[in-house]
Design an enzyme around this catalytic site. Structure first.
Site, PDB file in Angstrom:
ATOM      1  N   ARG A 324       1.035  -1.152  -0.199  1.00 38.27           N
ATOM      2  CA  ARG A 324      -0.020   0.234  -0.407  1.00 38.27           C
ATOM      3  C   ARG A 324       0.689   1.198  -0.086  1.00 38.27           C
ATOM      4  O   ARG A 324       0.923   2.282  -0.177  1.00 38.27           O
ATOM      5  CB  ARG A 324      -0.893   0.407   1.472  1.00 38.27           C
ATOM      6  CG  ARG A 324      -2.480  -0.429   1.038  1.00 38.27           C
ATOM      7  CD  ARG A 324      -3.090  -0.524   1.872  1.00 38.27           C
ATOM      8  NE  ARG A 324      -4.154   0.401   1.959  1.00 38.27           N
ATOM      9  CZ  ARG A 324      -3.868   1.798   2.107  1.00 38.27           C
ATOM     10  NH1 ARG A 324      -3.358   2.404   2.901  1.00 38.27           N
ATOM     11  NH2 ARG A 324      -4.979   2.705   1.665  1.00 38.27           N
ATOM     12  N   TYR A 328      -0.360   2.741  -3.525  1.00 34.12           N
ATOM     13  CA  TYR A 328      -1.306   3.570  -2.998  1.00 34.12           C
ATOM     14  C   TYR A 328      -0.864   4.885  -2.809  1.00 34.12           C
ATOM     15  O   TYR A 328      -1.373   5.714  -1.913  1.00 34.12           O
ATOM     16  CB  TYR A 328      -2.358   3.193  -2.605  1.00 34.12           C
ATOM     17  CG  TYR A 328      -3.001   2.173  -2.989  1.00 34.12           C
ATOM     18  CD1 TYR A 328      -4.093   2.111  -4.492  1.00 34.12           C
ATOM     19  CD2 TYR A 328      -3.292   0.681  -2.387  1.00 34.12           C
ATOM     20  CE1 TYR A 328      -4.610   1.027  -4.764  1.00 34.12           C
ATOM     21  CE2 TYR A 328      -4.306  -0.431  -2.984  1.00 34.12           C
ATOM     22  CZ  TYR A 328      -4.645  -0.571  -4.128  1.00 34.12           C
ATOM     23  OH  TYR A 328      -4.964  -1.047  -4.749  1.00 34.12           O
ATOM     24  N   CYS A 354      14.739  -4.828  -3.728  1.00 39.32           N
ATOM     25  CA  CYS A 354      15.479  -4.128  -4.703  1.00 39.32           C
ATOM     26  C   CYS A 354      15.222  -3.412  -5.566  1.00 39.32           C
ATOM     27  O   CYS A 354      15.088  -3.479  -6.521  1.00 39.32           O
ATOM     28  CB  CYS A 354      16.318  -5.289  -6.226  1.00 39.32           C
ATOM     29  SG  CYS A 354      17.922  -5.930  -4.061  1.00 39.32           S
ATOM     30  N   GLU A 355      14.571  -2.097  -4.854  1.00 40.13           N
ATOM     31  CA  GLU A 355      13.043  -1.254  -5.483  1.00 40.13           C
ATOM     32  C   GLU A 355      13.516   0.079  -4.500  1.00 40.13           C
ATOM     33  O   GLU A 355      13.317  -0.155  -3.372  1.00 40.13           O
ATOM     34  CB  GLU A 355      12.510  -2.040  -5.367  1.00 40.13           C
ATOM     35  CG  GLU A 355      11.508  -2.781  -6.562  1.00 40.13           C
ATOM     36  CD  GLU A 355      11.392  -2.641  -8.025  1.00 40.13           C
ATOM     37  OE1 GLU A 355      11.420  -1.356  -9.003  1.00 40.13           O
ATOM     38  OE2 GLU A 355      11.038  -4.058  -8.995  1.00 40.13           O
ATOM     39  N   TYR A 383      -5.714  -5.350   2.425  1.00 39.82           N
ATOM     40  CA  TYR A 383      -5.375  -4.982   1.417  1.00 39.82           C
ATOM     41  C   TYR A 383      -3.942  -4.999   2.077  1.00 39.82           C
ATOM     42  O   TYR A 383      -3.348  -3.935   1.567  1.00 39.82           O
ATOM     43  CB  TYR A 383      -5.716  -3.667   0.598  1.00 39.82           C
ATOM     44  CG  TYR A 383      -7.127  -3.154   0.241  1.00 39.82           C
ATOM     45  CD1 TYR A 383      -7.709  -4.189  -0.476  1.00 39.82           C
ATOM     46  CD2 TYR A 383      -8.027  -2.611   1.064  1.00 39.82           C
ATOM     47  CE1 TYR A 383      -9.222  -4.637  -1.312  1.00 39.82           C
ATOM     48  CE2 TYR A 383      -9.779  -2.824   0.483  1.00 39.82           C
ATOM     49  CZ  TYR A 383      -9.657  -3.356  -0.274  1.00 39.82           C
ATOM     50  OH  TYR A 383     -11.272  -3.599  -0.864  1.00 39.82           O
TER      51      TYR A 383
HETATM   52  C1  LIG Z   1     -16.786  -4.209  -6.004  1.00 39.47           C
HETATM   53  C2  LIG Z   1     -16.780  -4.048  -5.275  1.00 39.47           C
HETATM   54  N1  LIG Z   1     -17.256  -4.086  -4.069  1.00 39.47           N
HETATM   55  C3  LIG Z   1     -16.378  -3.647  -2.671  1.00 39.47           C
HETATM   56  C4  LIG Z   1     -15.157  -3.383  -2.733  1.00 39.47           C
HETATM   57  C5  LIG Z   1     -14.537  -3.240  -1.164  1.00 39.47           C
HETATM   58  O1  LIG Z   1     -14.236  -2.605  -1.232  1.00 39.47           O
HETATM   59  P1  LIG Z   1     -13.488  -1.935   0.356  1.00 39.47           P
HETATM   60  O2  LIG Z   1     -12.901  -2.498   0.798  1.00 39.47           O
HETATM   61  O3  LIG Z   1     -13.626  -0.503  -0.157  1.00 39.47           O
HETATM   62  O4  LIG Z   1     -14.836  -1.964   1.045  1.00 39.47           O
HETATM   63  C6  LIG Z   1     -14.862  -3.371  -3.976  1.00 39.47           C
HETATM   64  C7  LIG Z   1     -12.782  -2.763  -4.419  1.00 39.47           C
HETATM   65  O5  LIG Z   1     -12.167  -2.491  -4.681  1.00 39.47           O
HETATM   66  C8  LIG Z   1     -14.952  -3.815  -5.255  1.00 39.47           C
HETATM   67  O6  LIG Z   1     -14.733  -3.544  -5.956  1.00 39.47           O
END
Ligand SMILES: Cc1ncc(COP(=O)(O)O)c(C=O)c1O
Length: 426
Positions: A324, A328, A354-355, A383
């Site tokens: 992340r 992001y 190595c980045e 995530y």
């Molecule tokens: C179709 C869909 N539903 C739900 C989510 C869940 O998103 P969040 O973790 O932000 O609640 C995602 C995340 O990419 C998604 O693509």
């Protein structure tokens, strides 16, 4: 509110500090590291339950389904914790379907999302008897109808519509509700495609689906998406297309830096009354909101070095374990597991990969750690592990689920044999 520790509120509760030592619920993090080493993902079952109960309570005035978005964290221990609370699942692959079913999530609580489902994945969903496919294109709709007919079935379907809302999320990669993204069916096409779908022999229309993005901290964009959905539902009723549910997707934001997060009550206050008037079931697909603040990544400092006017803290966790920050620009609090009250300074916390993009925190003011000490990277329950890889041939971390005084290893650390296990023909 910013906590003294710099950790967001739910995380501070799940990871309390006492006498300088950080714990998860009632288990000192040092005990977990002694048993299972580092890097180590640690999740609080209590924090996950608390978040689920908060959202469930806020949605209580309407019939609803909380379909947890498995992509946020698909560990079976986490899924079982949520299944026991009555959660369904939002899945995007055959692999996630397999996990959700293994964890005991009933098929009729599973939503199959995703822009590129294969025929095999569609068939697996049909065979399992899932609640609905969130269909994202006319091509997918035709393929699903043909397949369902061949299998002597009708596929339950919602069309994922793209309401063309420019959602304020912290990173462009997590905005999915505006017209120029690959997601959903263009708003202008939605009504006519519903009318076509309603006449297809292999399709049973059940709902409308939107998902406008992730880590959204304002209620406004959700309300805008709902208004679009309500308008579409009204017109579909006029043309006698029957609906059972409205799926408003996921995206509820959490606190990473200790600032305000979106509250389930505020969100529900804007959404629930209007949905109640339709008499339809409300489906939501939260991922991050349920598990994000419930996780920490424990890592050991290998070396501390200076160069180019910077101080680098080099840890045994890298971007392959937590992507992340680099992917992001995600910000995570970095806490000493055992606070020593030493001098503070500005450091880059970097991994062994190595980045140059391999970092966990940049230019961070913190108590400067020494080699051998442990750090906790906070708010990584969503995530985190689920986006990890074996890049640089690194074995992926172990995962532990803590519930009160009990700590359970819910995924063992990978071994060198795991790294080559799928390779054949040598
Ligand atoms: C179709 C869909 N539903 C739900 C989510 C869940 O998103 P969040 O973790 O932000 O609640 C995602 C995340 O990419 C998604 O693509």
């Amino acid at each position: 509110m910013l906590q003294e520790t710099g950790i967001p509120p739910l995380a501070a509760q799940a990871f309390p500090r006492s006498g300088g030592l950080l714990s998860c619920e009632q288990v000192p993090l040092t005990d977990l590291v002694s048993r299972w080493g580092t890097p180590l993902y640690v999740y609080s079952a209590g924090a996950i339950r608390e978040r689920f109960a908060e959202l469930d309570g806020a949605l209580a005035p309407v019939p609803h389904l909380i379909a947890y978005s498995v992509k946020a964290n698909g560990n079976l221990g986490v899924l079982r914790t949520l299944a026991a609370m009555g959660a369904g699942a939002d899945i995007v692959s055959g692999g996630e379907l397999h996990r959700a079913l293994m964890a005991g999530i009933p098929a009729d609580r599973i939503m199959f999302s995703g822009v590129g489902k294969t025929v095999h994945e569609l068939a697996a969903g049909l065979n399992a008897g899932i609640k609905a496919f969130n269909v994202e294109s006319e091509g997918e709709l035709c393929a699903l109808s043909d397949l369902a007919c061949a299998m002597g079935m009708r596929a339950p379907v919602a069309l994922r519509v793209n309401p063309d809302i420019d959602t304020p999320t912290p990173h462009a990669y997590t905005r999915t509700g505006h017209a120029a993204t690959k997601f959903g069916i263009a708003a202008a096409r939605a009504r006519s495609l519903y009318n076509i779908a309603a006449k297809m022999p292999g399709i049973r229309v059940r709902g409308i689906d939107v998902h406008i993005g992730s880590q959204i901290l304002e209620v406004g964009p959700f309300r805008q998406a709902l208004e679009y959905v309500l308008d579409l539902a009204y017109h579909l009723r006029q043309s006698e297309v029957e609906l059972e549910f409205l799926d408003l997707g996921g995206g509820l934001g959490i606190s990473y830096e200790g600032g305000d997060r979106i509250s389930a009550a505020d969100w529900a206050a804007e959404i629930v009354p209007a949905v109640a008037e339709t008499g339809l079931q409300l489906v939501v697909e939260p991922g991050r909101f349920l598990v994000g603040e419930a996780g920490a990544l424990l890592t050991r400092v290998l070396y501390v070095k200076e160069g180019g006017g910077k101080r680098f803290v080099i840890t045994d966790a890298g971007m392959n374990d937590l992507i992340r920050p680099s992917h992001y620009s995600g910000w995570h609090a970095v806490e000493p597991v055992e606070a020593a009250g030493r001098e503070r300074g500005r450091v880059d916390v970097v991994g062994p990969i190595c980045e140059t993009g391999d970092f966990l925190a940049l230019d961070r003011e913190m108590e400067v750690p020494r080699p051998g000490e442990l750090l906790a990277i906070m708010t990584v329950g969503a995530y985190g592990f689920s986006m990890s890889s074996q890049y640089n041939q690194r074995t992926r971390p172990a995962e532990v689920l803590v519930d009160g005084k009990e700590a359970t290893l819910v995924r063992r650390r990978e071994t060198l044999d795991d790294l080559v296990a799928a390779e054949i023909g040598l």
